[in-house]
Enzyme design. Structure first.
Site, PDB file in Angstrom:
ATOM      1  N   ARG A  21       0.818  -1.215   0.000  1.00 19.47           N
ATOM      2  CA  ARG A  21       0.000   0.000   0.000  1.00 19.47           C
ATOM      3  C   ARG A  21       0.848   1.259   0.000  1.00 19.47           C
ATOM      4  O   ARG A  21       0.317   2.366  -0.100  1.00 19.47           O
ATOM      5  CB  ARG A  21      -0.929   0.005   1.229  1.00 19.47           C
ATOM      6  CG  ARG A  21      -2.062  -0.993   1.118  1.00 19.47           C
ATOM      7  CD  ARG A  21      -2.948  -0.966   2.324  1.00 19.47           C
ATOM      8  NE  ARG A  21      -4.070  -1.877   2.158  1.00 19.47           N
ATOM      9  CZ  ARG A  21      -4.810  -2.344   3.143  1.00 19.47           C
ATOM     10  NH1 ARG A  21      -4.549  -1.975   4.388  1.00 19.47           N
ATOM     11  NH2 ARG A  21      -5.802  -3.166   2.910  1.00 19.47           N
ATOM     12  N   GLU A  33      -0.858  -8.989  -5.213  1.00 17.84           N
ATOM     13  CA  GLU A  33      -2.203  -9.421  -5.590  1.00 17.84           C
ATOM     14  C   GLU A  33      -2.248 -10.907  -5.922  1.00 17.84           C
ATOM     15  O   GLU A  33      -3.174 -11.615  -5.507  1.00 17.84           O
ATOM     16  CB  GLU A  33      -2.715  -8.607  -6.784  1.00 17.84           C
ATOM     17  CG  GLU A  33      -3.120  -7.190  -6.440  1.00 17.84           C
ATOM     18  CD  GLU A  33      -4.282  -7.129  -5.476  1.00 17.84           C
ATOM     19  OE1 GLU A  33      -5.131  -8.038  -5.492  1.00 17.84           O
ATOM     20  OE2 GLU A  33      -4.332  -6.179  -4.677  1.00 17.84           O
ATOM     21  N   TYR A 116     -10.484  -8.756 -12.050  1.00 24.60           N
ATOM     22  CA  TYR A 116     -10.249  -8.245 -10.709  1.00 24.60           C
ATOM     23  C   TYR A 116      -8.810  -7.734 -10.557  1.00 24.60           C
ATOM     24  O   TYR A 116      -8.589  -6.603 -10.111  1.00 24.60           O
ATOM     25  CB  TYR A 116     -10.530  -9.319  -9.649  1.00 24.60           C
ATOM     26  CG  TYR A 116      -9.784  -9.046  -8.369  1.00 24.60           C
ATOM     27  CD1 TYR A 116     -10.202  -8.026  -7.520  1.00 24.60           C
ATOM     28  CD2 TYR A 116      -8.619  -9.743  -8.050  1.00 24.60           C
ATOM     29  CE1 TYR A 116      -9.493  -7.718  -6.367  1.00 24.60           C
ATOM     30  CE2 TYR A 116      -7.902  -9.447  -6.898  1.00 24.60           C
ATOM     31  CZ  TYR A 116      -8.352  -8.437  -6.064  1.00 24.60           C
ATOM     32  OH  TYR A 116      -7.636  -8.127  -4.943  1.00 24.60           O
ATOM     33  N   ASP A 134     -13.708  -8.071  -5.203  1.00 25.14           N
ATOM     34  CA  ASP A 134     -13.183  -9.345  -4.702  1.00 25.14           C
ATOM     35  C   ASP A 134     -14.171  -9.899  -3.678  1.00 25.14           C
ATOM     36  O   ASP A 134     -15.281  -9.372  -3.509  1.00 25.14           O
ATOM     37  CB  ASP A 134     -11.788  -9.155  -4.089  1.00 25.14           C
ATOM     38  CG  ASP A 134     -11.827  -8.394  -2.766  1.00 25.14           C
ATOM     39  OD1 ASP A 134     -12.855  -7.756  -2.451  1.00 25.14           O
ATOM     40  OD2 ASP A 134     -10.811  -8.454  -2.039  1.00 25.14           O
TER      41      ASP A 134
END
Length: 348
Positions: A21, A33, A116, A134
């Site tokens: 992040r 991811e 996604y 998700d």
């Protein structure tokens, strides 16, 4: 404040400090991811750090050998993710000169990257206005809006994507997506959600209709296949006869041991009389040691695994069999259950 503003404000106060992040590097975000697909953050975090340390950029990842990737992936499961990552890295190296793309339209063309993941990378790395949906987002939207459409149906996926698109804050899509995902992971959890401290509970349909435990709805159509895998340990103490698996079935391209699969769990005596065993080891086969039967759960399969140590050398060889020195076993890409069995025997 409206729903999305409340979620973002909650996120800014309560978010976890996760390493991916703190960057807009599309490669690092992609790494996180894929590793976190079907994996809890606590379990995936060490793998993320190990991969990033060994492969700090997509060029170094692309240069890796598949065995190295699979070995580093050991214990995470869903090994096709690791293999697809290598294909993706090599494709990025070839098509994008080692620059990991950060636009949705470029990302969606890459192996192992679906809608996604492409939306997540594009919104987090480039702030592209793509709504991420998700499992956490499905749950938040289903409960807040009272949507009973199954999340794993074609119609349901379209419904939830449309709703997520409508809710998306297009001025700060990256922050919005992170907030929605974190809210579902930390507060609107599958079990024991924090409804009593939820900032949007007063307008939540599930909360107001006592339906929190009923949502989201998921079709139960998963058939679990049971398999009985009987592995044979052929060793002289210094070397072990190993089998290099093919690119089909579970654990593709990894190493295990010579194995005979049976339809049911047989006694050792029954197993050693099986034609497939006699054909390779002969009539005089003798079991020196037999392990307990271990149950190993995969998503679509339930494996019953045992290890039979035998004295006989095989009468027939197989082109996929190779003798490996015991000291080199830890370097091989092994399924976790095989690694555990060998570790216990050889004190690896």
């Amino acid at each position: 404040m409206n729903f999305t503003d409340e979620i973002v404000q909650w996120y800014l106060k309560h978010k976890r400090d996760l390493p991916w992040r703190n960057t807009t590097d599309a490669y690092v975000i992609w790494l996180s991811e894929i590793i976190l697909q079907q994996t809890r953050v606590e379990q995936g975090m060490p793998y993320f750090y190990r991969f990033l340390e060994k492969y700090p950029d997509v060029s170094s990842f692309a240069a890796a050998h598949e065995d190295e990737i699979l070995k580093l992936w050991q214990g995470l499961g869903y090994y096709s993710r690791g293999r697809n990552m290598l294909k993706t890295a090599r494709l990025v190296q070839e098509l994008h000169n080692g620059r990991f793309p950060d636009s949705y339209n470029e990302l969606i063309k890459l192996k192992g990257i679906g809608e996604y993941t492409a939306a997540a990378i594009a919104s987090f790395a480039a702030n592209e206005a793509k709504a991420v949906v998700d499992g956490n987002v499905y749950r938040v939207l289903a409960r807040y809006l009272g949507i009973y459409e199954p999340i794993n149906s074609t119609a349901g996926k379209k419904t939830f994507q449309q709703v997520a698109d409508d809710f998306l804050n297009k001025k700060m899509p990256g922050l919005h997506n992170q907030a929605m995902m974190e809210f579902g992971a930390m507060l609107c959890k599958p079990k024991a959600p924090g409804c009593n401290i939820c900032p949007v509970r007063m307008d939540c349909v599930a909360f107001n209709t006592n339906a929190v435990a009923d949502l989201p709805v998921k079709l139960k159509n998963l058939k679990v296949r049971e398999r009985f895998l009987n592995y044979f340990l052929v060793t002289d103490g210094d070397t072990v006869l190993m089998n290099k698996r093919g690119d089909r079935d579970i654990w593709a391209n990894m190493y295990d041991l010579p194995m005979v699969e049976t339809d049911t769990l047989l006694s050792t005596k029954e197993l050693l009389k099986q034609p497939a065993v006699l054909d390779v080891f002969g009539n005089d086969i003798e079991a020196i040691e037999v392990s307990p039967v271990y149950k190993h759960i995969l998503t679509h399969q339930r494996l019953f695994v045992r290890l039979i140590k035998i004295e006989n050398q095989p009468l027939k060889t197989n082109e996929n069999w190779v003798k490996i020195k015991v000291q080199n076993l830890p370097e091989l890409a092994l399924p976790k259950i095989i690694f555990i069995l060998l570790k216990n025997i050889f004190n690896l």
